[in-house]
Design an enzyme around this catalytic site. Structure first.
Site, PDB file in Angstrom:
ATOM      1  N   ASP A   1      10.088  61.797  36.932  1.00  0.00           N
ATOM      2  CA  ASP A   1       9.340  62.499  35.888  1.00  0.00           C
ATOM      3  C   ASP A   1      10.076  63.779  35.453  1.00  0.00           C
ATOM      4  O   ASP A   1       9.739  64.380  34.447  1.00  0.00           O
ATOM      5  CB  ASP A   1       7.953  62.886  36.418  1.00  0.00           C
TER       6      ASP A   1
ATOM      7  N   LYS B   1       2.189  51.977  32.787  1.00  0.00           N
ATOM      8  CA  LYS B   1       3.491  52.209  33.430  1.00  0.00           C
ATOM      9  C   LYS B   1       3.831  51.057  34.365  1.00  0.00           C
ATOM     10  O   LYS B   1       4.972  50.578  34.397  1.00  0.00           O
ATOM     11  CB  LYS B   1       3.462  53.544  34.197  1.00  0.00           C
TER      12      LYS B   1
ATOM     13  N   GLN C   1       0.645  60.750  39.299  1.00  0.00           N
ATOM     14  CA  GLN C   1      -0.012  60.880  37.995  1.00  0.00           C
ATOM     15  C   GLN C   1      -0.809  62.186  37.945  1.00  0.00           C
ATOM     16  O   GLN C   1      -1.627  62.462  38.826  1.00  0.00           O
ATOM     17  CB  GLN C   1      -0.941  59.672  37.750  1.00  0.00           C
TER      18      GLN C   1
END
Ligand code: NAD
Length: 295
Positions: free
Chosen positions: A120, A53, A97
């Site tokens: 997200d 990412k 994460q």
């Protein structure tokens, strides 16, 4: 005849090229999109995802703010980090994460992210807005799948879309985006009876269970579009999806591979959400519009 291959890697490169142009337009106004990534602990798979990412951010001109916190990080410390990022004007997107170490409450951490920075798409406000048919941030993986379907000109209105999996991250938002595109949607899960009888009705089949070879050729309607979200490891360590790719590609009309399918698209859509967040903060993108009720 072999199915058309939906090349997520190539499509992700196209999406990222488009984003780089938008990043350049923002730079001309003195704005650089920023994504903060928090990694807690030493899960090797998470470390790889985070590295990919951050690399993708750098290649697209997005500034990344990376913090690797020790596995011993407390809930209070992590929440304080998230709140500091909420208040940092250089940060347009925040990603924690997952999974977090077992002693941490992931839901509470996600809830603490300002929903305007939740790129997200996991914050309850964003989940709710997606449910209401006016998403603020689409959850990255389902957003990537929708972009893949769009790329092959898959007209969803009236089609029967079957989603295998009901998680908050993939299955549920996937079903909502398909519904908003006027598909008739069935959600299957671990307690579904006779999965094959349902998947055989699917014009569009999305597999997101995390079970290797769950979807076999006899479960797929000839000509169907099959998108494989699953990521599993074979006994010899290779990455593979939920679909028996070699057999299903002989039945399906179009199919996405693993690797090289949904994975790269998920990252591309994370970048897209981050750029969108920066455009909104610069007044360049409208805030999402009012709900459009559907009959
Ligand atoms: P999850 O474990 O939270 O959910 C799995 C879902 O599958 C559950 O709702 C469960 O009910 C259902 N399921 C499990 N076994 C089943 C069966 N035999 N029949 C029908 N349904 C069954 O996982 P998740 O976070 O939703 O992710 C799903 C898969 O997608 C995983 O393999 C994950 O690694 C992968 N994933 C990939 C990406 C990517 O970028 N490629 C992103 C997110 C998730």
């Amino acid at each position: 005849m072999s199915a058309r291959l939906i090349d997520g890697k190539a499509l992700a490169a196209q999406v990222r090229a488009g984003l780089a142009q938008r990043v350049a337009a923002l730079a001309a106004r003195g704005v650089r999109p920023g994504l903060a990534v928090l990694l807690v602990g030493d899960d090797p798979a998470s470390a790889v995802y985070v590295r990919n990412k951050i690399k993708a951010c750098e290649e697209t001109g997005i500034r990344s703010f990376f913090a690797h916190l020790p596995a011993s990080t407390t809930q209070a410390e992590l929440l304080a980090r998230v709140r500091a990022l909420n208040d940092d004007a250089a940060v347009h997107g925040i990603l924690v994460q997952l999974p977090l170490p077992a002693h941490l409450d992931a839901q509470q951490v996600v809830d603490a992210i300002a929903f305007e920075k939740d790129v997200d798409g996991l914050h309850p406000t964003n989940a709710g807005l997606t449910l209401a048919g006016r998403p603020h941030f689409r959850s990255c993986t389902p957003y990537g799948v929708m972009t893949m379907l769009d790329s092959i000109g898959c007209a969803l209105a009236g089609k029967h879309a079957v989603v295998i999996g009901r998680s908050n991250m993939v299955g549920k938002p996937m079903a909502m985006l398909l519904l908003a595109a006027d598909a008739t949607v069935t959600i299957c899960h671990s307690r579904t009876r006779d999965l094959a009888a349902i998947t055989r009705q699917a014009d569009v089949l999305i597999a997101a269970a995390g079970k290797r070879n769950l979807v076999t050729a006899d479960m797929v309607k000839p000509g169907a579009v099959v998108i494989d979200v699953g990521t599993n490891r074979t006994p010899d360590g290779r990455l593979t999806g939920d679909v028996d790719f070699a057999a299903v590609r002989e039945v399906a009309g179009a199919i996405s591979p693993v690797p090289g399918g949904v994975g790269p698209m998920t990252i591309a859509m994370l970048l897209a959400n981050t750029v969108e967040a920066a455009e909104r903060s610069a007044g360049l993108a409208p805030m999402p519009g009012a709900s459009q009720p559907r009959a």
